[in-house]
Scaffold this active site. Sequence first.
Site, mmCIF file in Angstrom:
data_model
loop_
_atom_site.group_PDB
_atom_site.id
_atom_site.type_symbol
_atom_site.label_atom_id
_atom_site.label_comp_id
_atom_site.label_asym_id
_atom_site.label_seq_id
_atom_site.Cartn_x
_atom_site.Cartn_y
_atom_site.Cartn_z
ATOM 1 N N ASP A 38 8.850 -3.198 4.806
ATOM 2 C CA ASP A 38 7.347 -3.454 5.746
ATOM 3 C C ASP A 38 7.623 -3.744 7.093
ATOM 4 O OD1 ASP A 38 5.472 -3.210 3.524
ATOM 5 O OD2 ASP A 38 5.899 -5.422 2.833
ATOM 6 N N TYR A 66 17.471 -10.052 -0.731
ATOM 7 C CA TYR A 66 16.620 -10.183 0.267
ATOM 8 C C TYR A 66 16.779 -12.077 0.721
ATOM 9 C CZ TYR A 66 14.022 -5.984 -0.614
ATOM 10 O OH TYR A 66 13.727 -4.635 -0.838
ATOM 11 N N ASP A 80 0.982 -11.279 2.572
ATOM 12 C CA ASP A 80 2.018 -11.818 3.511
ATOM 13 C C ASP A 80 1.148 -12.063 4.944
ATOM 14 O OD1 ASP A 80 1.164 -9.403 5.040
ATOM 15 O OD2 ASP A 80 2.560 -8.093 3.901
ATOM 16 N N ARG A 172 6.737 -9.697 -1.782
ATOM 17 C CA ARG A 172 5.456 -10.342 -1.586
ATOM 18 C C ARG A 172 4.632 -10.734 -2.814
ATOM 19 N NH1 ARG A 172 1.813 -6.009 0.730
ATOM 20 N NH2 ARG A 172 3.202 -4.627 0.289
#
Length: 300
Positions: A38, A66, A80, A172
């Site tokens: 993203d 992540y 988000d 997310r």
Amino acid sequence: MHGFIVVDKPAGMTSHDVVARVRRLLKIKKVGHTGTLDPFATGVLPVAVGEATKAIPFLDEREKEYRAVIRLGVITDTDDLEGTVIAVHPVDGIAEADIRTVIAEFIGTIDQIPPLYSALKRNGVPLYRLARKGEEVEREARRVTFHALTVDRIDLPEVALTVRCSRGTYVRALARDVGERLGCGAHLTELRRTASGSFTLEHARTLEQLAGEAATGVGTVAMVTIGDALAHLGKALLTEEGARKVRCGRAPDAGDCEDGFPAGSPGGQLCLVRNGTVTAVAELPPDPEGGQLRLLRGFN
């Protein structure tokens, strides 16, 4: 130039923007990426250059890692920080032990509903386009796996995590679901990918660093070779005749490999190598004792 450049993607750029920048810096048309991030996310974005674009389907990207920061108590329409706030709830009464317990419940294989604002398509139209029109689209849950979820820091309303998950997982959506289970809602405020398969931050450099390398000559740009990127596959060493067949688009047989077909599962994929260079990816025949390899992709 053929290989993979691992870019440390900055926030504010799309993955397509990064590809366009690399294409301009290296003055090469054949450039592509794998593992979309993203725009607000940062970190590992593998970018294929030249013949390496053909190797993308054979990469082992089953596992990603992540570092993420979740903000509890605030719900957005995109799950988000780039979305519109649609609800705010207090978090004062939430205990640290409850947060850790809820997060641990997601470890393993689960069914996850993707965010409405995502690139997944419904009848050929990306969901985010339908969402921008105000359409609420029913999304089917997808089977994903969280191999590990480590709580790095709790400083309410923020919770920092290290996430190790399967390909296709939405962090997310994890933030959204954790917030729902805690009863306060949540959204993702930071996301940094530290690994995508075998590509890690150790391989990565910024676009500024890449620009400096390119300025001294594209031949000095360091890349992960196609062979290294496909090291998880089996390998067969071709004879000169076998390499000639591959160059002509013909599948080699066991006699065209210096040591025959490698041991492995029938139908498994492998790299065909001559003089240290991967010339093709092929598939083993159903009967390893006979038959020909099936060429899946050749590299010039």
